[in-house]
Design an enzyme around this catalytic site. Structure first.
Site, mmCIF file in Angstrom:
data_model
loop_
_atom_site.group_PDB
_atom_site.id
_atom_site.type_symbol
_atom_site.label_atom_id
_atom_site.label_comp_id
_atom_site.label_asym_id
_atom_site.label_seq_id
_atom_site.Cartn_x
_atom_site.Cartn_y
_atom_site.Cartn_z
ATOM 1 N N CYS A 116 1.463 3.584 -0.544
ATOM 2 C CA CYS A 116 0.405 4.492 -0.991
ATOM 3 C C CYS A 116 -0.946 3.803 -1.139
ATOM 4 C CB CYS A 116 0.805 5.145 -2.310
ATOM 5 S SG CYS A 116 2.387 6.023 -2.230
ATOM 6 N N HIS A 254 -5.391 7.484 -5.279
ATOM 7 C CA HIS A 254 -4.229 7.990 -4.545
ATOM 8 C C HIS A 254 -3.714 9.236 -5.251
ATOM 9 C CE1 HIS A 254 -0.261 8.579 -3.047
ATOM 10 N NE2 HIS A 254 0.340 7.980 -4.066
ATOM 11 N N ASN A 284 2.128 14.588 -2.525
ATOM 12 C CA ASN A 284 1.908 13.155 -2.393
ATOM 13 C C ASN A 284 2.126 12.772 -0.929
ATOM 14 O OD1 ASN A 284 2.167 10.358 -2.293
ATOM 15 N ND2 ASN A 284 3.255 10.204 -4.236
#
Length: 332
Positions: A116, A254, A284
């Site tokens: 990520c 993020h 996500n």
């Protein structure tokens, strides 16, 4: 940052698959409901790749949008740098698939995996390579098909993840100062057991791994680590760039979980209203979440040329990377 940046971001493109997985859809798959998901994550829906659609396909579409929207040439790109943890194959790389599709005649091509935090890492590397004089035009791409490594029987993880891709051009800026003002990065490898995907090894830190190639996550531990680590990293970035919070136009973390973003903003004393995110409508998307949030800021008219951004990626490893960047993309 000890060396004055010589690069700037000049174009952006993004792509998400057509298929949408809503919270109501998930109610039919696992024991969950819309209220529970929204309360804990803020996520309402996510985009999911088709069975025959892979990370390189998403990345190629994002690069096409970049090229067509900003009318830029890819012929003189001298490095293709792709951040992904879900490549089509172990090899050849996604970067090589992009080079093949666009027939870039003479370029390097490499994938990196910082999960990520991948987009932040790739931006940092692109700036370093250009500022050093080794490259002049780097295509940075972040793409993920997280749905292909998600266990849809695990109610704690299947509600989180979606698929998408984003691409930016980072170019040499000789006539003016570069756009990269500060960076910070770090790693806590001992925390890798908190979020992983099992592979050839079935052991980590002396512990047996579960998952069978799917994502396994200890959400509570990752949440605590992220809030603590990103908050400290923000302080370092502001000090290094010699800017105040008020001089940051947008915070782009993020997009892991809206509640996590809210907690980071509270602890770091950054107004939530100055935050760009993509998690509510895309889930996500790992390394792709930051460019997707940037695109959302453009589409809404919030993100403007010259804005000072604080970008922060964090994820499995555990690893993290943050940057202070001036947005160099001209308005269309």
């Amino acid at each position: 940052m000890t060396t004055e940046s010589k690069s700037r971001i000049t174009a952006i493109g993004t792509y998400v698959p057509e298929k949408i997985l809503t919270n109501e859809d998930l109610e039919k798959m696992v024991e969950t409901n819309d209220e529970w998901i929204v309360q804990r994550t803020g996520i309402q829906k996510r985009h999911i790749a088709a069975d025959d659609e892979f990370t390189s396909d998403l990345c190629i579409q994002a690069v096409k949008q970049l090229r067509d929207t900003y009318n830029v040439s890819l012929e003189d790109v001298d490095l293709i740098l792709v951040a992904t943890s879900t490549p089509d194959y172990p090899f050849p790389s996604v970067a090589c698939k992009i080079q093949e599709h666009f027939a870039v005649a003479s370029t390097g091509a490499v994938d990196l995996n910082a999960t990520c935090a991948g987009f932040s890492y790739a931006l940092h590397m692109a700036n370093g390579l250009i500022t050093s004089g080794l490259h002049r035009k780097v295509l940075v791409v972040a793409g993920e098909t997280m749905s292909k490594i998600t266990d849809y029987n695990d109610r704690s993880t299947c509600i989180l993840f979606g698929d998408g891709a984003g691409a930016v051009l980072v170019e040499r800026s000789d006539a003016e100062a570069g756009c990269f003002e500060a960076f910070v990065m770090g790693t806590q490898g001992a925390g890798g057991i908190s979020v992983y995907r099992s592979g050839l090894s079935r052991m980590m830190n002396g512990q047996a791994l579960d998952g069978h190639g799917k994502i396994v996550q200890n959400g509570r531990e990752v949440f605590k680590w992220a809030v603590r680590t990103v908050t400290a990293g923000i302080e370092q970035l502001l000090e290094q760039a010699n800017v105040s919070r008020e001089q940051i136009d947008w915070f782009i973390p993020h997009s892991a979980n809206l509640r996590m973003i809210e907690s980071i903003c509270e602890k770091a004393n950054i107004p939530l209203g100055k935050t760009l995110q993509s998690v509510q409508h895309m889930g996500n998307t790992s390394s792709a979440s930051i460019p997707l949030a940037l695109q959302a800021g453009i589409d809404s008219g919030q993100l403007k040329t010259g804005d000072r951004l604080l970008i922060y990626g964090f994820g499995s490893g555990l690893t993290h990377a943050g940057l202070v960047v001036r947005w160099g993309v001209s308005a269309i």
